[in-house]
Design an enzyme around this catalytic site. Structure first.
Site, PDB file in Angstrom:
ATOM      1  N   CYS A 293      96.393   2.699  83.421  1.00 34.41           N
ATOM      2  CA  CYS A 293      97.596   2.380  82.659  1.00 34.41           C
ATOM      3  C   CYS A 293      97.217   1.975  81.244  1.00 34.41           C
ATOM      4  CB  CYS A 293      98.378   1.249  83.327  1.00 34.41           C
ATOM      5  SG  CYS A 293      97.542  -0.339  83.241  1.00 34.41           S
TER       6      CYS A 293
ATOM      7  N   CYS B 237      95.003  -1.005  80.905  1.00 34.83           N
ATOM      8  CA  CYS B 237      93.584  -0.703  81.096  1.00 34.83           C
ATOM      9  C   CYS B 237      92.965  -0.240  79.779  1.00 34.83           C
ATOM     10  CB  CYS B 237      93.405   0.382  82.157  1.00 34.83           C
ATOM     11  SG  CYS B 237      93.960  -0.066  83.805  1.00 34.83           S
TER      12      CYS B 237
ATOM     13  N   ASP C  58      98.904  22.937  44.035  1.00 34.02           N
ATOM     14  CA  ASP C  58      97.978  23.506  43.058  1.00 34.02           C
ATOM     15  C   ASP C  58      98.338  24.983  42.860  1.00 34.02           C
ATOM     16  OD1 ASP C  58      95.543  23.672  41.461  1.00 34.02           O
ATOM     17  OD2 ASP C  58      94.771  24.871  43.120  1.00 34.02           O
TER      18      ASP C  58
ATOM     19  N   ASP D 133      93.052  23.829  47.224  1.00 33.23           N
ATOM     20  CA  ASP D 133      91.972  24.540  47.914  1.00 33.23           C
ATOM     21  C   ASP D 133      90.612  24.380  47.256  1.00 33.23           C
ATOM     22  OD1 ASP D 133      92.442  26.100  45.612  1.00 33.23           O
ATOM     23  OD2 ASP D 133      91.702  27.892  46.633  1.00 33.23           O
TER      24      ASP D 133
ATOM     25  N   ASP E   9      90.264  19.715  43.623  1.00 32.05           N
ATOM     26  CA  ASP E   9      91.482  19.179  44.232  1.00 32.05           C
ATOM     27  C   ASP E   9      91.183  18.031  45.194  1.00 32.05           C
ATOM     28  OD1 ASP E   9      93.162  21.072  42.979  1.00 32.05           O
ATOM     29  OD2 ASP E   9      92.682  22.558  44.514  1.00 32.05           O
TER      30      ASP E   9
END
Length: 758
Positions: free
Chosen positions: A13, A16, A434, A643, A647
């Site tokens: 559970c 736990c 971008d 990318d 960036d």
């Protein structure tokens, strides 16, 4: 710092999971620990000089659980082992469910006349014999229900309490009371009490809890389907060319640099670069793009994609855990094991929930026994409270949705780094995009070129070729996409890159251009703004520059010894998906901003083409993060999409960084979400998936909370006149099991997620 992932066993559970997490966090040297109940894993970060993995595993063992280090096996082996463990656990649970259910049915049949308060003609009354019921019930409690009692004992030893504590107390109280009645019935009669036994309650509760756990395990197994599907993509054998011979080798024996041959219809075994041949490759299982991609010499191929028409050989560049597929699997596993901020609420509740329930149960017993003097009624209500209040549903509410949501993202070519990223994405207000490689294809080409002689007149063809050769010589040292466009244009004009003049003292000036020395001349290639800052007069080609930039071309000046000698016009075509993606994002009520280092005129031309109204142009790379921060200071929840290496700071600064998977590894590492295919429509899908996942989590938490808020008062008998029939502990056990199964089943609805059009 060292990180490790531990496979946990013995948890039943959310309490736990909290106990394990607390045990790990108490180890000196551990900086962070996150335990995911649904994934049954712990992600630990620790100082290897202060502690070791063995010490951490021992701390988990001391808390009463088992921790197994993952990462030594391949991802495929880990996934297969996990599947075997799940199947073994399901078989064991099913056996115990069948036995406990059969015994429970017999005991209920034996007790039915007592429940109905009347004799039933021809009924097998021997089943009502308390000694027979004791014999039947005992193995069910202490074999089928062993895990509950062992877990409760371990929790008690460590001065804590879990769901096992509630179950052990509830069923143990009913069983213990029944044993006492069986052994000493006259004592109860002397007190005016009926010596009724409740073995059937304990047994049926155990059966129902085990049945609930069985369905829960099956459902949790389905949340890992995404990992298994990803692993199923991998090829088993690679055809490696060694010593002039073709050898079929297991993937584990392929090394970087091996030459691998792929025939039509076969899977590409590992990542690499084609050295001979060409073909079309089906990459949809990795990128989500349905159209096969043409591949030829020099192109990259990805392991697990499918070769279609031709045959080719490639040089292996990434093998084992370095392949893109392995990295995707690792990223999905980490995301599924992470915790969303909303889960902290459930964790806080479960930390005090079990002790609170035990207090309510004790109060319930005292209240009913004091008011009625009826030991049986007091016992039944107490057992019902203990059983119905299990916090499993709370513990499963968030992680199951996260596991399914991140897995669904991977199926759509969207890699989500963690649960926190998934949660943040649904609150975004502004998307900063971008330009180069994100809105555009990132494959610019030179579309215009002019050069002048020293006197200012238009030069002859040979002078223009010499200037272009000098420009290409400088640009070949740069990694910028525009630089590659210049080199390729020079080659297209018949200028061999191997015959270019030598370059000395090359320097890339970030956000401005490049420079170096060629044949004792200082050569500079870059933006108009940079040239003017260097005192170089750029008036000569201003009309050409303005015209090209109005046509969405980027311009680059060529200056030698401080004198402008040429002008390049470079265009980068828009991705076909950019316009649709921007329109969809705006249709969702999001503000889209374009951020670029390009000049304003070119940037605005691109922005008009895709429908973006706000443009931040001529922004130097080191200023991109500041621009994102400025938007955040205006109260906006900002996502940055990019990318390139430049960036990365902005991706890290944004509330959610989204990297284009076709870009650099640095950008992907700094991001929260990666779009493998580079298709911007993935942003729309990611946000919609985040919204669907968070809605699912809120539904789960509502179910879990309302279940306990309503269930506990009913079980305690507060609403006795209305819901008196619910006081039976067996009803409570069924309700508790149903709550966990319903939460996991609701989470599995996310597997039907489909992105909506804008």
């Amino acid at each position: 710092m060292t990180t490790a992932t531990l496979k946990l066993r013995g948890m039943s559970c959310a309490s736990c999971a909290n106990s394990v997490q607390s045990a790990i966090q108490r180890v000196p040297g551990v900086t962070t620990a996150q335990v995911n109940f649904a994934a049954e894993q712990a992600h630990v970060e620790y100082n290897h000089r202060a502690t070791t993995l063995d010490v951490i595993q021992q701390a988990v063992a001391d808390a009463g659980y088992e921790a197994i280090a993952l990462g030594e096996l391949s991802h495929a082996a880990e996934a297969q082992q996990q599947q075997r463990d799940q199947r073994s656990e399901q078989r064991s649970l099913l056996t115990k469910v069948r036995l406990s259910s059969a015994v429970g049915l017999l005991l209920v049949l034996g007790t039915l006349p007592m429940m109905l308060g009347t004799e039933i003609p021809g009924w097998p009354m021997f089943l009502h014999n308390p000694w027979l019921q004791l014999v039947l019930a005992t193995p069910v409690l202490f074999w089928c229900g062993q895990s509950f009692y062992v877990g409760a004992w371990k929790a008690l030893r460590h001065r804590t309490s879990t769901m096992n504590t509630l179950v052990a107390l509830g069923t143990g109280a009913a069983y213990g009371y029944s044993v006492f009645v069986t052994l000493f019935p006259d004592i109860l009669r002397s007190q005016g009490l009926t010596p009724d036994v409740y073995y059937e309650a304990s047994v049926v509760i155990i059966a129902l809890l085990l049945l609930g756990r069985y369905f829960e395990e099956r459902a949790k197994g389905q949340t890992s389907d995404a990992i298994r599907k990803l692993m199923g993509l991998q090829a088993n054998i690679a055809r490696v060319v060694r010593g002039g011979q073709e050898l079929d080798l297991p993937l584990e024996q392929v090394v970087v640099g091996d030459i691998v041959r792929v025939r039509p219809g076969e899977k590409v075994p590992v990542d690499g670069e084609i050295v001979e041949g060409s073909s079309t490759v089906e990459e949809s299982m990795m990128t989500g793009e349905p159209v096969p991609v043409q591949k030829t010499v020099g192109d990259e191929v990805i392991g697990a994609t499918i070769n279609q028409t031709g045959s080719f050989t490639f040089r292996a560049s990434r093998v084992g855990k370095d392949t893109m597929l392995a990295q995707i699997v690792k990223l999905v596993q980490d995301a599924q094991g992470s915790k969303a901020p909303i889960q902290k609420l459930a964790d806080q509740v479960t930390s005090w929930f079990v002790p609170g329930v035990m207090a309510i149960a004790l109060l319930t017993f005292l209240l009913w026994f004091t008011l009625t003097g009826n030991m049986t009624l007091a016992l039944l209500t107490t057992v019902s409270v203990l059983i119905i209040a299990c916090p499993c549903a709370l513990g499963l509410a968030t992680p199951t949705s996260i596991m399914v949501g991140t897995g669904k993202g991977a199926e759509n070519g969207i890699l989500i780094k963690g649960a926190e990223s998934l949660e943040k994405a649904h609150n975004l207000q502004t998307i900063v995009v971008d330009k180069t490689g994100t809105l555009t294809q990132g494959k610019p080409t030179v579309t215009n070129y002019l050069s002048v002689a020293e006197g200012g007149s238009v030069s002859d063809v040979e002078a223009g070729r010499r200037l272009l050769a000098i420009a290409a010589a400088i640009e070949r040292y740069s990694e910028h996409p525009l630089a590659d466009a210049v080199v390729q244009y020079a080659e297209a004009q018949g200028i061999n890159r191997h015959g270019l003049p030598a370059v000395e003292q090359f320097e890339a000036v970030t956000g401005c251009g490049v420079q170096g020395w060629v044949q004792e001349q200082r050569v500079q290639i870059g933006t108009d703004r940079w040239m003017r800052s260097q005192g170089i007069d750029t008036q000569g080609f201003q009309s050409h520059q303005q015209q090209w930039e109005a046509e969405a071309q980027t311009t680059a000046w060529i200056a030698i010894d401080g004198v402008p000698q040429g002008l390049l016009g470079i265009a980068d075509a828009l991705k076909t998906s950019s316009i649709e993606a921007v329109r969809s994002l705006q249709g969702m009520g999001l503000t889209v901003v374009m951020l670029t280092g390009d000049n304003r005129q070119t940037a605005e031309a691109i922005a008009r083409a895709v429908g973006i109204e706000r443009v931040l142009a001529e922004v130097r790379p080191e200023e991109k993060a500041a621009q994102v921060k400025r938007l955040q200071q205006q109260g906006q929840q900002v996502a940055m999409v990019g990318d390139g290496i430049n960036d990365a700071p902005a991706l890290a600064q944004a509330d959610v960084g989204i990297a284009i998977g076709t870009g650099t590894d640095v950008a992907m590492a700094a991001s929260d979400i990666t779009l493998i295919s580079g298709d911007l429509r993935g942003i729309v899908t990611a946000i919609q998936l985040s919204q669907a996942t968070m809605a699912n989590i809120r539904q789960n938490l509502f179910f879990a909370f309302i279940y306990n808020v309503v269930g506990i008062p009913i079980a305690a008998g507060i609403l006795f006149p209305v819901f008196g029939w619910l006081l039976n502990p067996m009803i409570a056990g069924a309700a508790m099991a149903f709550s966990s199964v319903s939460v996991v089943s609701n989470a599995l609805r996310l597997k039907k997620f489909r992105a909506r059009g804008g």
